[in-house]
Design a protein around this motif. Sequence first.
Motif, PDB file in Angstrom:
ATOM      1  N   ASP A 238       0.845  -1.192   0.000  1.00 35.43           N
ATOM      2  CA  ASP A 238       0.000   0.000   0.000  1.00 35.43           C
ATOM      3  C   ASP A 238       0.880   1.242   0.000  1.00 35.43           C
ATOM      4  OD1 ASP A 238       1.054  -0.331   2.530  1.00 35.43           O
ATOM      5  OD2 ASP A 238      -0.820   0.141   3.588  1.00 35.43           O
ATOM      6  N   ARG A 239       1.851   1.277  -0.904  1.00 28.44           N
ATOM      7  CA  ARG A 239       2.832   2.358  -0.910  1.00 28.44           C
ATOM      8  C   ARG A 239       2.188   3.709  -1.250  1.00 28.44           C
ATOM      9  NH1 ARG A 239       8.302   3.186  -4.575  1.00 28.44           N
ATOM     10  NH2 ARG A 239       9.237   4.696  -3.161  1.00 28.44           N
ATOM     11  N   TRP A 240       1.181   3.710  -2.132  1.00 31.89           N
ATOM     12  CA  TRP A 240       0.532   4.964  -2.512  1.00 31.89           C
ATOM     13  C   TRP A 240      -0.775   5.096  -1.742  1.00 31.89           C
ATOM     14  CZ3 TRP A 240       3.834   2.327  -5.586  1.00 31.89           C
ATOM     15  CH2 TRP A 240       4.883   3.065  -6.155  1.00 31.89           C
ATOM     16  N   ASP A 241      -1.005   6.289  -1.203  1.00 27.66           N
ATOM     17  CA  ASP A 241      -2.075   6.547  -0.246  1.00 27.66           C
ATOM     18  C   ASP A 241      -3.386   6.897  -0.968  1.00 27.66           C
ATOM     19  OD1 ASP A 241      -3.786   7.805   1.634  1.00 27.66           O
ATOM     20  OD2 ASP A 241      -2.085   8.358   2.882  1.00 27.66           O
ATOM     21  N   PRO A 242      -4.421   6.082  -0.824  1.00 23.96           N
ATOM     22  CA  PRO A 242      -5.695   6.370  -1.501  1.00 23.96           C
ATOM     23  C   PRO A 242      -6.274   7.743  -1.150  1.00 23.96           C
ATOM     24  CG  PRO A 242      -5.681   4.127  -0.677  1.00 23.96           C
ATOM     25  CD  PRO A 242      -4.452   4.791  -0.113  1.00 23.96           C
ATOM     26  N   THR A 243      -6.148   8.148   0.100  1.00 24.74           N
ATOM     27  CA  THR A 243      -6.683   9.453   0.502  1.00 24.74           C
ATOM     28  C   THR A 243      -5.938  10.578  -0.197  1.00 24.74           C
ATOM     29  OG1 THR A 243      -7.356   8.592   2.660  1.00 24.74           O
ATOM     30  CG2 THR A 243      -7.140  10.987   2.446  1.00 24.74           C
ATOM     31  N   LYS A 244      -4.608  10.497  -0.269  1.00 20.55           N
ATOM     32  CA  LYS A 244      -3.835  11.531  -0.964  1.00 20.55           C
ATOM     33  C   LYS A 244      -4.170  11.558  -2.456  1.00 20.55           C
ATOM     34  CE  LYS A 244       0.221  11.781   2.082  1.00 20.55           C
ATOM     35  NZ  LYS A 244       1.696  11.683   2.157  1.00 20.55           N
ATOM     36  N   ILE A 245      -4.345  10.386  -3.039  1.00 19.32           N
ATOM     37  CA  ILE A 245      -4.697  10.336  -4.465  1.00 19.32           C
ATOM     38  C   ILE A 245      -6.041  11.008  -4.694  1.00 19.32           C
ATOM     39  CG2 ILE A 245      -5.229   8.821  -6.404  1.00 19.32           C
ATOM     40  CD1 ILE A 245      -3.313   6.755  -5.066  1.00 19.32           C
ATOM     41  N   ARG A 246      -7.020  10.681  -3.856  1.00 21.39           N
ATOM     42  CA  ARG A 246      -8.355  11.248  -4.008  1.00 21.39           C
ATOM     43  C   ARG A 246      -8.339  12.761  -3.833  1.00 21.39           C
ATOM     44  NH1 ARG A 246     -10.335   7.761  -1.181  1.00 21.39           N
ATOM     45  NH2 ARG A 246     -10.408   8.777   0.855  1.00 21.39           N
ATOM     46  N   ARG A 247      -7.599  13.253  -2.852  1.00 23.71           N
ATOM     47  CA  ARG A 247      -7.528  14.704  -2.628  1.00 23.71           C
ATOM     48  C   ARG A 247      -6.790  15.388  -3.767  1.00 23.71           C
ATOM     49  NH1 ARG A 247      -6.084  14.455   3.876  1.00 23.71           N
ATOM     50  NH2 ARG A 247      -8.231  14.032   4.586  1.00 23.71           N
ATOM     51  N   PHE A 248      -5.770  14.742  -4.302  1.00 20.76           N
ATOM     52  CA  PHE A 248      -5.031  15.294  -5.451  1.00 20.76           C
ATOM     53  C   PHE A 248      -5.974  15.437  -6.644  1.00 20.76           C
ATOM     54  CE2 PHE A 248      -2.473  14.997  -9.259  1.00 20.76           C
ATOM     55  CZ  PHE A 248      -1.384  15.813  -8.990  1.00 20.76           C
ATOM     56  N   MET A 249      -6.760  14.420  -6.901  1.00 18.43           N
ATOM     57  CA  MET A 249      -7.670  14.480  -8.044  1.00 18.43           C
ATOM     58  C   MET A 249      -8.777  15.497  -7.839  1.00 18.43           C
ATOM     59  SD  MET A 249      -6.340  12.665 -10.305  1.00 18.43           S
ATOM     60  CE  MET A 249      -7.682  12.617 -11.499  1.00 18.43           C
ATOM     61  N   GLU A 250      -9.204  15.650  -6.616  1.00 26.26           N
ATOM     62  CA  GLU A 250     -10.193  16.699  -6.320  1.00 26.26           C
ATOM     63  C   GLU A 250      -9.620  18.073  -6.631  1.00 26.26           C
ATOM     64  OE1 GLU A 250     -11.149  15.974  -2.265  1.00 26.26           O
ATOM     65  OE2 GLU A 250     -12.520  14.301  -2.703  1.00 26.26           O
ATOM     66  N   ALA A 251      -8.364  18.296  -6.237  1.00 31.13           N
ATOM     67  CA  ALA A 251      -7.714  19.571  -6.535  1.00 31.13           C
ATOM     68  C   ALA A 251      -7.529  19.754  -8.034  1.00 31.13           C
ATOM     69  CB  ALA A 251      -6.366  19.642  -5.814  1.00 31.13           C
ATOM     70  N   ALA A 252      -7.174  18.684  -8.734  1.00 30.61           N
ATOM     71  CA  ALA A 252      -6.949  18.762 -10.177  1.00 30.61           C
ATOM     72  C   ALA A 252      -8.239  19.072 -10.934  1.00 30.61           C
ATOM     73  CB  ALA A 252      -6.359  17.446 -10.678  1.00 30.61           C
ATOM     74  N   ASN A 253      -9.348  18.626 -10.411  1.00 32.33           N
ATOM     75  CA  ASN A 253     -10.618  18.794 -11.117  1.00 32.33           C
ATOM     76  C   ASN A 253     -11.383  20.048 -10.734  1.00 32.33           C
ATOM     77  OD1 ASN A 253     -10.397  16.375 -12.605  1.00 32.33           O
ATOM     78  ND2 ASN A 253     -11.113  15.168 -10.856  1.00 32.33           N
ATOM     79  N   GLN A 254     -10.801  20.866  -9.890  1.00 31.53           N
ATOM     80  CA  GLN A 254     -11.466  22.115  -9.498  1.00 31.53           C
ATOM     81  C   GLN A 254     -11.538  23.106 -10.666  1.00 31.53           C
ATOM     82  OE1 GLN A 254      -9.471  23.602  -6.005  1.00 31.53           O
ATOM     83  NE2 GLN A 254     -10.528  22.178  -4.643  1.00 31.53           N
TER      84      GLN A 254
END
Length: 254
Positions: A238-254
Amino acid sequence: MLKNRIIGALQIPSFGHGAARSMAWYEDFVLSNARSYVENGITAIKLQDETVEAGPAQARTLARTATLGAAMRREFPDLELGIIVEAHDPVAAIAVADACDAAFVRLKIFVGAMVNSGGTREALGPEAIAFRNRIGREDIQILADVHDRTAVPLTDVPNEMAAHWASRLGADALVITGSSFDDTLDRIARARDMGIKTPTVIGGSVTAANVTRALSAADMIVVSSALLRDGAADDAMDRWDPTKIRRFMEAANQ
């Protein structure tokens, strides 16, 4: 151009002597971490071999990377898969991409000559383009680094001139990454001012805080470090964090 503007990088632990594990372990590692990306909105992934080799990529590296890429394509059929091979080898990534039906490759030293921790490196571009044409796989897109920031050019060639060379040689997209985020944006702007119309990719230093600026300047971005789980080992399932990925995509889609 790729359908997805955001590419997640997934680094595979080395296949090198004394470090390699079973293929079952590698498949579990790759699929588990790819699932963190895909289920949280990143559906383009660059599978990154990190096996240090003195010469061309060895048969074992090619076979294992292609096998893992094929497993990813079976598990996630809509995934836009990319391949990068650590060895300084002009055909390795394209051969792997051909074998596992990947959409793109990344080639780090596409034009010119540079020096990195492994020594002097000559341009991969001419032979890579010739090989891609020879096997009839012009559909495999080449993302070509312009003065990869992990190496130093052997001559004082301006970044925008190197970008022009890569574009003329046949790169489908130019990976432009400076010493800092602001330097990256400046390099992209200077390439555009020179009239270069080839799509651009930011190859690093993109975070949730600057992703909007990144996407306004470039056509695509590669992200990995900003999404790592805090304290995760390089071989964590689980090296990549699902929560960080989700928040990153939320920021990208703003």
